[in-house]
Motif scaffolding. Structure first.
Motif, PDB file in Angstrom:
ATOM      1  N   GLU A 221      23.063   0.886  25.034  1.00 15.46           N
ATOM      2  CA  GLU A 221      24.451   0.663  24.630  1.00 15.46           C
ATOM      3  C   GLU A 221      25.438   1.329  25.591  1.00 15.46           C
ATOM      4  OE1 GLU A 221      22.037   1.616  22.569  1.00 15.46           O
ATOM      5  OE2 GLU A 221      21.822  -0.308  21.541  1.00 15.46           O
ATOM      6  N   ASP A 222      24.951   2.366  26.322  1.00 15.52           N
ATOM      7  CA  ASP A 222      25.854   3.067  27.243  1.00 15.52           C
ATOM      8  C   ASP A 222      26.363   2.141  28.353  1.00 15.52           C
ATOM      9  OD1 ASP A 222      25.326   5.245  25.773  1.00 15.52           O
ATOM     10  OD2 ASP A 222      23.938   6.174  27.201  1.00 15.52           O
ATOM     11  N   LEU A 223      25.567   1.132  28.664  1.00 17.83           N
ATOM     12  CA  LEU A 223      25.927   0.269  29.798  1.00 17.83           C
ATOM     13  C   LEU A 223      26.680  -0.992  29.362  1.00 17.83           C
ATOM     14  CD1 LEU A 223      22.647   0.508  31.873  1.00 17.83           C
ATOM     15  CD2 LEU A 223      24.802   1.680  32.277  1.00 17.83           C
ATOM     16  N   ILE A 224      26.863  -1.130  28.081  1.00 13.46           N
ATOM     17  CA  ILE A 224      27.520  -2.330  27.545  1.00 13.46           C
ATOM     18  C   ILE A 224      29.035  -2.122  27.574  1.00 13.46           C
ATOM     19  CG2 ILE A 224      27.771  -3.733  25.438  1.00 13.46           C
ATOM     20  CD1 ILE A 224      25.049  -3.912  26.849  1.00 13.46           C
ATOM     21  N   PRO A 225      29.910  -3.086  27.824  1.00 14.05           N
ATOM     22  CA  PRO A 225      29.571  -4.440  28.272  1.00 14.05           C
ATOM     23  C   PRO A 225      29.146  -4.499  29.741  1.00 14.05           C
ATOM     24  CG  PRO A 225      31.944  -4.185  28.210  1.00 14.05           C
ATOM     25  CD  PRO A 225      31.353  -2.899  27.702  1.00 14.05           C
ATOM     26  N   LEU A 226      28.317  -5.465  30.073  1.00 15.43           N
ATOM     27  CA  LEU A 226      27.885  -5.654  31.458  1.00 15.43           C
ATOM     28  C   LEU A 226      28.873  -6.556  32.195  1.00 15.43           C
ATOM     29  CD1 LEU A 226      24.093  -6.454  30.940  1.00 15.43           C
ATOM     30  CD2 LEU A 226      25.090  -4.272  31.623  1.00 15.43           C
ATOM     31  N   THR A 227      28.888  -6.421  33.499  1.00  9.35           N
ATOM     32  CA  THR A 227      29.671  -7.408  34.262  1.00  9.35           C
ATOM     33  C   THR A 227      28.907  -8.731  34.199  1.00  9.35           C
ATOM     34  OG1 THR A 227      28.523  -7.051  36.343  1.00  9.35           O
ATOM     35  CG2 THR A 227      30.400  -5.621  35.885  1.00  9.35           C
ATOM     36  N   PRO A 228      29.632  -9.848  34.328  1.00  8.35           N
ATOM     37  CA  PRO A 228      28.926 -11.144  34.286  1.00  8.35           C
ATOM     38  C   PRO A 228      27.827 -11.217  35.342  1.00  8.35           C
ATOM     39  CG  PRO A 228      31.290 -11.458  34.186  1.00  8.35           C
ATOM     40  CD  PRO A 228      31.066  -9.998  34.430  1.00  8.35           C
ATOM     41  N   ALA A 229      28.072 -10.583  36.494  1.00 10.31           N
ATOM     42  CA  ALA A 229      27.078 -10.659  37.562  1.00 10.31           C
ATOM     43  C   ALA A 229      25.784  -9.972  37.147  1.00 10.31           C
ATOM     44  CB  ALA A 229      27.618 -10.029  38.834  1.00 10.31           C
TER      45      ALA A 229
ATOM     46  N   LEU B 122      20.133 -10.172  35.343  1.00  8.90           N
ATOM     47  CA  LEU B 122      19.084  -9.762  34.399  1.00  8.90           C
ATOM     48  C   LEU B 122      18.415 -10.987  33.783  1.00  8.90           C
ATOM     49  CD1 LEU B 122      20.609  -6.704  32.510  1.00  8.90           C
ATOM     50  CD2 LEU B 122      18.565  -6.747  33.966  1.00  8.90           C
ATOM     51  N   LEU B 123      19.236 -11.984  33.432  1.00  8.20           N
ATOM     52  CA  LEU B 123      18.667 -13.170  32.797  1.00  8.20           C
ATOM     53  C   LEU B 123      17.916 -14.028  33.818  1.00  8.20           C
ATOM     54  CD1 LEU B 123      21.509 -14.211  30.343  1.00  8.20           C
ATOM     55  CD2 LEU B 123      19.418 -12.938  29.865  1.00  8.20           C
ATOM     56  N   ALA B 124      18.504 -14.142  35.007  1.00 12.42           N
ATOM     57  CA  ALA B 124      17.886 -15.005  36.010  1.00 12.42           C
ATOM     58  C   ALA B 124      16.511 -14.474  36.406  1.00 12.42           C
ATOM     59  CB  ALA B 124      18.779 -15.101  37.236  1.00 12.42           C
ATOM     60  N   LEU B 125      16.368 -13.138  36.452  1.00 12.68           N
ATOM     61  CA  LEU B 125      15.086 -12.564  36.863  1.00 12.68           C
ATOM     62  C   LEU B 125      13.978 -12.920  35.875  1.00 12.68           C
ATOM     63  CD1 LEU B 125      15.963  -9.044  38.243  1.00 12.68           C
ATOM     64  CD2 LEU B 125      14.748 -10.869  39.422  1.00 12.68           C
ATOM     65  N   GLY B 126      14.300 -13.018  34.600  1.00 14.68           N
ATOM     66  CA  GLY B 126      13.320 -13.386  33.584  1.00 14.68           C
ATOM     67  C   GLY B 126      12.130 -12.440  33.596  1.00 14.68           C
TER      68      GLY B 126
ATOM     69  N   TYR C 231      17.926 -13.842  47.415  1.00 13.22           N
ATOM     70  CA  TYR C 231      18.323 -15.238  47.579  1.00 13.22           C
ATOM     71  C   TYR C 231      17.779 -16.088  46.437  1.00 13.22           C
ATOM     72  CZ  TYR C 231      19.131 -19.754  49.733  1.00 13.22           C
ATOM     73  OH  TYR C 231      19.566 -21.035  49.986  1.00 13.22           O
ATOM     74  N   GLY C 232      16.542 -15.744  45.994  1.00 12.00           N
ATOM     75  CA  GLY C 232      15.925 -16.465  44.889  1.00 12.00           C
ATOM     76  C   GLY C 232      16.739 -16.312  43.609  1.00 12.00           C
ATOM     77  N   ILE C 233      17.274 -15.106  43.392  1.00 14.04           N
ATOM     78  CA  ILE C 233      18.074 -14.870  42.187  1.00 14.04           C
ATOM     79  C   ILE C 233      19.289 -15.800  42.174  1.00 14.04           C
ATOM     80  CG2 ILE C 233      19.492 -13.173  40.966  1.00 14.04           C
ATOM     81  CD1 ILE C 233      17.559 -11.019  42.055  1.00 14.04           C
ATOM     82  N   MET C 234      19.941 -15.937  43.362  1.00  9.79           N
ATOM     83  CA  MET C 234      21.095 -16.844  43.450  1.00  9.79           C
ATOM     84  C   MET C 234      20.699 -18.255  43.033  1.00  9.79           C
ATOM     85  SD  MET C 234      22.597 -15.606  47.140  1.00  9.79           S
ATOM     86  CE  MET C 234      23.473 -17.119  47.434  1.00  9.79           C
ATOM     87  N   GLN C 235      19.546 -18.709  43.547  1.00 15.14           N
ATOM     88  CA  GLN C 235      19.083 -20.061  43.247  1.00 15.14           C
ATOM     89  C   GLN C 235      18.736 -20.208  41.768  1.00 15.14           C
ATOM     90  OE1 GLN C 235      19.201 -22.340  45.602  1.00 15.14           O
ATOM     91  NE2 GLN C 235      20.014 -20.706  46.888  1.00 15.14           N
ATOM     92  N   LEU C 236      17.984 -19.204  41.232  1.00 14.73           N
ATOM     93  CA  LEU C 236      17.529 -19.275  39.846  1.00 14.73           C
ATOM     94  C   LEU C 236      18.717 -19.354  38.898  1.00 14.73           C
ATOM     95  CD1 LEU C 236      14.610 -16.686  39.891  1.00 14.73           C
ATOM     96  CD2 LEU C 236      14.441 -19.125  39.334  1.00 14.73           C
ATOM     97  N   LEU C 237      19.712 -18.490  39.160  1.00 13.65           N
ATOM     98  CA  LEU C 237      20.871 -18.460  38.272  1.00 13.65           C
ATOM     99  C   LEU C 237      21.576 -19.817  38.263  1.00 13.65           C
ATOM    100  CD1 LEU C 237      22.508 -16.551  36.460  1.00 13.65           C
ATOM    101  CD2 LEU C 237      24.007 -16.152  38.417  1.00 13.65           C
ATOM    102  N   ALA C 238      21.725 -20.385  39.468  1.00 12.96           N
ATOM    103  CA  ALA C 238      22.398 -21.674  39.556  1.00 12.96           C
ATOM    104  C   ALA C 238      21.588 -22.755  38.840  1.00 12.96           C
ATOM    105  CB  ALA C 238      22.608 -22.047  41.029  1.00 12.96           C
ATOM    106  N   GLU C 239      20.283 -22.754  39.078  1.00 14.69           N
ATOM    107  CA  GLU C 239      19.442 -23.792  38.474  1.00 14.69           C
ATOM    108  C   GLU C 239      19.425 -23.679  36.960  1.00 14.69           C
ATOM    109  OE1 GLU C 239      15.514 -23.606  40.171  1.00 14.69           O
ATOM    110  OE2 GLU C 239      16.430 -23.869  42.168  1.00 14.69           O
ATOM    111  N   ARG C 240      19.225 -22.464  36.464  1.00 13.49           N
ATOM    112  CA  ARG C 240      19.027 -22.301  35.017  1.00 13.49           C
ATOM    113  C   ARG C 240      20.323 -22.468  34.228  1.00 13.49           C
ATOM    114  NH1 ARG C 240      14.536 -17.450  35.235  1.00 13.49           N
ATOM    115  NH2 ARG C 240      12.992 -18.748  36.305  1.00 13.49           N
TER     116      ARG C 240
END
Lengths: 895, 122
Positions: free
Chosen positions: B10-18, B23-27, B34-43
Motif C-alpha cells: 500500500e505504501d507504493l499506491i497509487p502507481l504511475t500508469p507506466a 507490472l501487468l505486461a510482464l505477467g 523492448y519486449g515489455i513495450m511490445q507486450l503492453l501494446a499487444e495486450r
C-alpha cells in the motif's frame, strides 16, 4: 535521413540522464528507440515515424531530467517542471502556427546547412592537416620568381639544379624535401593507364611524418644513385588492383617500360601536400604511385635534359620544409634569399635575378580553386543574412499579432519573468529544431558536393565549429527578434491591446521590417545577377568556337613521353597514326598540333628584325601539321594560308592572327613581313603569308596574338591529332582509340574528346558555380518573396481602418490595389538598386580572380531585375486582394 | 538485489500508469525492455503505449523498489543489438499490482454504477 537525424537526437538527449544510468541502460534504450521508430515508420508510414521520434524525444527529455534531478531539492524540481511545462506549451504554440514554424525552421536549417557544408570543405582544403601529414602548420614551401624587365614573374617551382643548392643550405628547416608530379603510364592488369605519379626526395615522407598503411615508405637510401627501383602505391591502387592484400608488397609494378618493386602503401587519402585539381582525371587528381626522385630520369623524358639551360628550365619541384622550433616564415624567406645569392653565382647567365618567397604549405589544391571557394563563401554568408532578415521579419509580425495573447496572460497574473522564459524556450526550440535539420542537410550537401563537384581522395569532416556558430547565429536571431518585441509587448497598455485585437507595431517597427525586406531583395538580386554572370561565362567558352564545327571535330591526345619515345620513332609513330586516322570512314580532314583541344597554345619567343638584341617578346606560337585550316574552317582575312604540302616540307612561312598582326606591325600590313621564332641561339626566320581572324583563347580573351607555323618536322612528343568528320565526331571515338592501341598497346588509352566536349569540360567549373549560385539565388528570392508578402499583409492589416474609410468614401478597387502595390514596388526598387551595386562590385572583384568571367552583363542584370519585379508583384497580389476586399462597414464598426 | 519486505504494498499506491502497465505486461513470464513495450501494446490492443525514456527510468526505479528483478537472459536468445537485461516480476511486485488493481477496481465500480461504462459480464 530521418533515421540519421532521429538517432542523433536520441543520442544527444540520452546525455540528460545521469552517467551511471546511461552506462547501464543507454545502449539498450537506443536500440529500442531505433527499432520501434523503424517499425512504426515501416508499418504506418514515414510521417508516423517522424511523429514517434518527436514524442520519444520529448519523453526522453522529461524522464531524463527527472532522473537527473531525482535526488535534488524541491526548488530545482519545481523550476524544472516549470520549464518542462514551458517546453510543452511552446511546442503547442509552434504547432498552432504550422506555417510560421515550418518556414522558420526550413529557412534557418537551409542557412545552417549551406554554411556548414561550405566552410567544412574550405576547412578540409585549407586548415586541416592533410591525410598522412603531421602538424602541417610547421611546413613551409619555397617558390622562386624572376625579375624581368616587365616585372617579377609569378612565383613558381624549382628545377632539380636549384633544389641541389637548397638541399644542404637551409638550417631553418629541421627536414626538407621536394616533390614533383608528372603523368606516367601505369601498366595494370586491365591495360595501361595515365596517372599522376609523385617523385619525392629521400627525406620527404620522414619530413611529413607519414606512416605507411602497409610495408614501408621511401627513405634516403631509395633516392641514392644505383639503389634498387622501388615504388610506394596509393591506398586506392592497393585496394583496386590488389584488394588490400599484404602480399602486394614485394610485387613488381611496370611504369612506362620500367619495372619497379612495390615496397609499401601510402595511408588512405594521402595526397602529399597537394590534393590535385579535384577532378576525376587520374592524371590530375591524387598521386597513384610515389617514386624516388632519382627514378624520374627513367620514366620522365624531361628529367634527362642534357644542357644546364634545359635543366634549369625544368621547374617541376615543390620544395617543402619543416620549420625548426620558433622559426618564422620571414626567417625562412631570409635563409632562402641567401641561397638565391649563391644561385646567382652558380648560374650567372640564368639566375641573376631570382627571388625566393616562403609560403605556408597548407593549401591542398590550386590557388584558383581556393580563390573560387573563398569567394563562394560570401554566398552562404549572404544566404544566412537573408535567412536571419526573413526570420526577424516573421518574428516581428508574430510578436505584434501575439500582443493580445501576451496582454491576456499578463492580466491573468502571469509574471513577466515567467512570460519571458516561455518566449525564450520558444526561440530555443525553433533554433534547436533548425539546428538538427540543418546539420543533417549539411551532411547531405557535403556528400553531394563530393559526389558531383569535388573529387577528393579523403573525406570531409563536418566543421563542427561552423555549425555551432551558425546555430548560435540562429539562436541570437530568434532571441533578438522573438524576445525583444515581446519584451516591449509586456509593457503594453493591457486594456487597449485586448480590445484592439492587435497593436500597431509603430512607425519604427514598420520601418525596420521594410529595411529587412529591402535587404533580402538586394541580396537575392545580387545572387541572381551573379549566377547570370556565371551562366554566361560558361556559355562564352562555347561561343568562341564555330558552333557547327565543335561537334564534328575529334581530338586524339597521345603523350609519347610516357614511354620515352626517341625523336625518330616518335615521328614515325605520329606519321602512321595520322595516316590511319585519315582512313577512318567519314573523315574529311586531319591535322596534328601541340595545341590542346581546349585551346592552350604554348608561348614562344618572337623577334622582329628591327628589335634590339636583348628585346624579348613572347607570343603564342602554334605549330600545326596536316589540313589545320580546313579542319578549323579558317579563311584568310588577307594573303593566303599555307598548304598541307608546305606544312610537310617545313616551308618557313607563318600565318598570324589579327591580334598578332596589330601588335607586331600596327602601322603596316603584316603580309610579307619576316619574324624570328625561337630562342636566340636557334631562332628561325619566317615570312608572314597571311592573316586570319583573331583566335580567342579558352577564356574568351582575344588579345594574346597567335602565330601559326608549319610543324616543319620538329618532334613534339605531346601531340593532338584532330579529325573533322562529316557526321558526329563522337561516333569515331572508339575507332580512333583502337588505332592508337594497335600502334602501341603499352600506351595508356588515348585522350579522345570532341571539341564540344572539351569546351564543356572547360566551362564545367563555371557552370557548376552558376548552378550553385543560381540555386541559392532562387532560395533567396523565395525567402524575399515570403518576407515581402508578410510585410505587405502586415501593412494592409495595420491600415485596414484607413482603407475602410477610403472605400467608404468611394475609392475603387484599382486605387486600393495600387495603394498596396506602390508599397511593394517602392521596397523592391530600392532593393534592386542596392543589389545591383553589390553584384557589380562582387563581379568586378571576381573577374580578377576567376579568369574568363565575362564583364558585368546587362542581360544578366536586366533578367534578374525582371524576375524580382515579377515575384514582388506576385507576392503582393494576396495582400492587395485582401485590401481591395476590405468591408468598410465591418472595419469601421470594429474600432 | 532483493526487495524490501519491510514495506507494505500500500505504501507504493497509487502507481504511475507506466509502472502499473509494466507490472501487468510482464505477467508471470518475464521479458526485456523492448519486449515489455511490445507486450503492453499487444495486450491492450495498442491502446497503451510506453516510450523508451519512461520505460527504462521506470524499470530502474522498480528494481530499486523490489517490484521487478533482473535475471539471466534465456540461453540462445539473440537480440541483434546490445546485450539486453531481462526482468521478472517479484512476489512483492505482484502484491503491489494487486493492490493497485483493487484501488482501480473500486473506482471502476463507481463508473459502472453511474453507467459511464457498461458493467463487466462474467
Amino acid at each position: 535521413m530521418v533515421a540519421r537525424a532521429s538517432a542523433a537526437c536520441f543520442r544527444l538527449l540520452l546525455r540528460l540522464y545521469p552517467p551511471a544510468f546511461r552506462a547501464r541502460y543507454g545502449g539498450e534504450m537506443l536500440h529500442a528507440l531505433e527499432r520501434e521508430r523503424s517499425r512504426v515508420a515501416r508499418e504506418r508510414g514515414a510521417w508516423s515515424g517522424l511523429r514517434y521520434s518527436l514524442a520519444a524525444c520529448i519523453d526522453l527529455m522529461r524522464s531524463g531530467l527527472d532522473e537527473r534531478f531525482r535526488d535534488r531539492g524541491r526548488r530545482e524540481r519545481v523550476l524544472l517542471s516549470g520549464i518542462l511545462l514551458d517546453v510543452r506549451y511552446a511546442l503547442r504554440s509552434l504547432r498552432r502556427a504550422p506555417v510560421f514554424s515550418a518556414i522558420a525552421i526550413a529557412c534557418l536549417s537551409v542557412g545552417i546547412a549551406v554554411n556548414g557544408a561550405a566552410f567544412s570543405v574550405l576547412d578540409a582544403l585549407l586548415l586541416r592537416d592533410l591525410p598522412g601529414v603531421e602538424r602541417q602548420k610547421e611546413l613551409s614551401s619555397i617558390l622562386l620568381s624572376h625579375e624581368t624587365r616587365w616585372g617579377r614573374t609569378d612565383p613558381g617551382q624549382l628545377s632539380p639544379l636549384e633544389w641541389e643548392l637548397f638541399r644542404d643550405h637551409m638550417p631553418v628547416f629541421t627536414r626538407s624535401g621536394v616533390v614533383g608530379s608528372s603523368a606516367v603510364a601505369l601498366r595494370l592488369s586491365g591495360g595501361a593507364l595515365a596517372v599522376r605519379a609523385d617523385f619525392v626526395s629521400g627525406d620527404f615522407f620522414a619530413m611529413l611524418g607519414t606512416r605507411p598503411a602497409a610495408g614501408r615508405l621511401l627513405t634516403a637510401g631509395d633516392d641514392a644513385p644505383g639503389a634498387p627501383l622501388v615504388v610506394v602505391i596509393s591506398h586506392d591502387l592497393w585496394t583496386r588492383e590488389y584488394q588490400q592484400r599484404a602480399d602486394a608488397v614485394g610485387r613488381s609494378l611496370r611504369i612506362g617500360d620500367v619495372v619497379f618493386t612495390i615496397v609499401g602503401v601510402a595511408p588512405a587519402g594521402f595526397v602529399g601536400i597537394y590534393a590535385g585539381e579535384l577532378t576525376a582525371d587520374p592524371r590530375h587528381g591524387a598521386p597513384w604511385v610515389i617514386l624516388p626522385l632519382s627514378a624520374a630520369a627513367l620514366v620522365r623524358p624531361q628529367s634527362r635534359s642534357a644542357s644546364t639551360a634545359a635543366a634549369l628550365d625544368d621547374n617541376w619541384l615543390v620544395l617543402v620544409g619543416r620549420r625548426g622550433e620558433d622559426v618564422t616564415e620571414p626567417e625562412v624567406e631570409a635563409a632562402a634569399r641567401i641561397v638565391t645569392t649563391a644561385m646567382a653565382a652558380a648560374y650567372p647567365a640564368h639566375r641573376r635575378n631570382t627571388v625566393a618567397e616562403a609560403r605556408s604549405a597548407t593549401t591542398a589544391t590550386s590557388g584558383q580553386i581556393i580563390a573560387g571557394f573563398a569567394f563562394a563563401m560570401a554566398i552562404p554568408l549572404l544566404i544566412m543574412l537573408i535567412v536571419c532578415a526573413n526570420l526577424a521579419n516573421q518574428l516581428l509580425a508574430r510578436a505584434v499579432y501575439r500582443s493580445r495573447e501576451i496582454a491576456l496572460r499578463l492580466s491573468l497574473g502571469v509574471s513577466r519573468a515567467r512570460l519571458l522564459r516561455l518566449l525564450l524556450v520558444e526561440s530555443t526550440l525553433l533554433a534547436a529544431a533548425a539546428s538538427v535539420v540543418g546539420y543533417v542537410l549539411a551532411r547531405v550537401l557535403i556528400d553531394a558536393l563530393r559526389a558531383f563537384a569535388l573529387v577528393l581522395p579523403f573525406t570531409i569532416p563536418m566543421d563542427v565549429r561552423v555549425v555551432l556558430f551558425m546555430i548560435l547565429v540562429a539562436f541570437a536571431t530568434s532571441l533578438a527578434f522573438g524576445l525583444v518585441p515581446s519584451l516591449r509587448a509586456t509593457r503594453l497598455d493591457l486594456a487597449q491591446s485586448i480590445r484592439a485585437g492587435q497593436s500597431s507595431g509603430g512607425a519604427n517597427g514598420t520601418r525596420l521590417r521594410a529595411a529587412l525586406v529591402v535587404t533580402q531583395v538586394a541580396a537575392s538580386v545580387a545572387l541572381l545577377a551573379l549566377s547570370g554572370v556565371f551562366v554566361r561565362g560558361a556559355q562564352r567558352s562555347r561561343m568562341s568556337e564555330d558552333e557547327a564545327n565543335v561537334d564534328r571535330v575529334l581530338s586524339v591526345g597521345v603523350d609519347l613521353d610516357m614511354l620515352g619515345y626517341e625523336a625518330t620513332a616518335g615521328l614515325a609513330f605520329q606519321a602512321m597514326a595520322l595516316d590511319r586516322l585519315r582512313s577512318l570512314p567519314g573523315v574529311e580532314a586531319v591535322a596534328q598540333s601541340a595545341v590542346t583541344p581546349d585551346g592552350v597554345i604554348r608561348p614562344a619567343r618572337v623577334a622582329l628584325p628591327r628589335d634590339a638584341a636583348d628585346h624579348e617578346r613572347y607570343l603564342e606560337v602554334a605549330t600545326v601539321g596536316g589540313d589545320w585550316f580546313a579542319l578549323r574552317n579558317t579563311r584568310p582575312l588577307m594573303g593566303r594560308l599555307f598548304t598541307e604540302a608546305e606544312a610537310r616540307r617545313g616551308t618557313p612561312v607563318a600565318v598570324v592572327d589579327n591580334a598578332a598582326a596589330q601588335r607586331l606591325w600596327p602601322e603596316q600590313s603584316a603580309v610579307g613581313q619576316t619574324l624570328q621564332v625561337g630562342e636566340v641561339d636557334n631562332a628561325i626566320a619566317i615570312t608572314v603569308i597571311g592573316i586570319v581572324p583573331t583566335v580567342r583563347d579558352r577564356h574568351g580573351h582575344q588579345d594574346n596574338g597567335v602565330v601559326i607555323v608549319p610543324a616543319s618536322g620538329a618532334y613534339e612528343p605531346r601531340a593532338y591529332f584532330y579529325l573533322r568528320t562529316r557526321g558526329n565526331a563522337a561516333d569515331l571515338r572508339e575507332a580512333a582509340r583502337d588505332i592508337i592501341r594497335d600502334l602501341d598497346p603499352r600506351l595508356p588509352g588515348a585522350d579522345v574528346v570532341t571539341l564540344g566536349e572539351s569546351l564543356d569540360r572547360l566551362g564545367a567549373t563555371v557552370a557548376l558555380l552558376a548552378t550553385g549560385v543560381g540555386a541559392m539565388g532562387t532560395i533567396a528570392l523565395l525567402l524575399a518573396a515570403l518576407g515581402l508578402s508578410a510585410v505587405l499583409s502586415f501593412i494592409v492589416e495595420q491600415r485596414r481602418y484607413e482603407i475602410g474609410v477610403r472605400v467608404a468614401l468611394g475609392a475603387r478597387t484599382p486605387e486600393v490595389t495600387w495603394l498596396v502595390m506602390r508599397e511593394s514596388l517602392r521596397l523592391t526598387v530600392i532593393g534592386v538598386i542596392l543589389g545591383t551595386l553589390v553584384a557589380g562590385t562582387v563581379a568586378r572583384i571576381m573577374r580578377g580572380i576567376l579568369f574568363g568571367l565575362p564583364p558585368i552583363d546587362p542581360v544578366a542584370f536586366a533578367g534578374s531585375t525582371a524576375v524580382i519585379l515579377l515575384v514582388a508583384t506576385l507576392s503582393s497580389a494576396g495582400p492587395a486582394w485582401r485590401a481591395a476586399n476590405v468591408d468598410p462597414s465591418s472595419t469601421l464598426k470594429s474600432v | 538485489m532483493g526487495g524490501k519486505p519491510a514495506r507494505k504494498p500500500e505504501d507504493l499506491i497509487p502507481l504511475t500508469p507506466a509502472i502499473y502497465g509494466i507490472l501487468l505486461a510482464l505477467g508471470e513470464g518475464g521479458s526485456h525492455g523492448y519486449g515489455i513495450m511490445q507486450l503492453l501494446a499487444e495486450r491492450t490492443g495498442r491502446r497503451e503505449r510506453i516510450l523508451p525514456g519512461t520505460l527504462y527510468a521506470s524499470l530502474a526505479r522498480m528494481v530499486d523498489d523490489g517490484l521487478v528483478e533482473e535475471r539471466e537472459a534465456p540461453s540462445g536468445e539473440t537480440s541483434g543489438g546490445p546485450a539486453r537485461r531481462h526482468y521478472r516480476r517479484t512476489a512483492f511486485g505482484r502484491a503491489v499490482a494487486r493492490a493497485e488493481s483493487e484501488r482501480l477496481q473500486s473506482l471502476l465500480k463507481m463508473a459502472i454504477d453511474q453507467k459511464i461504462v457498461p458493467g463487466a459480464t462474467g
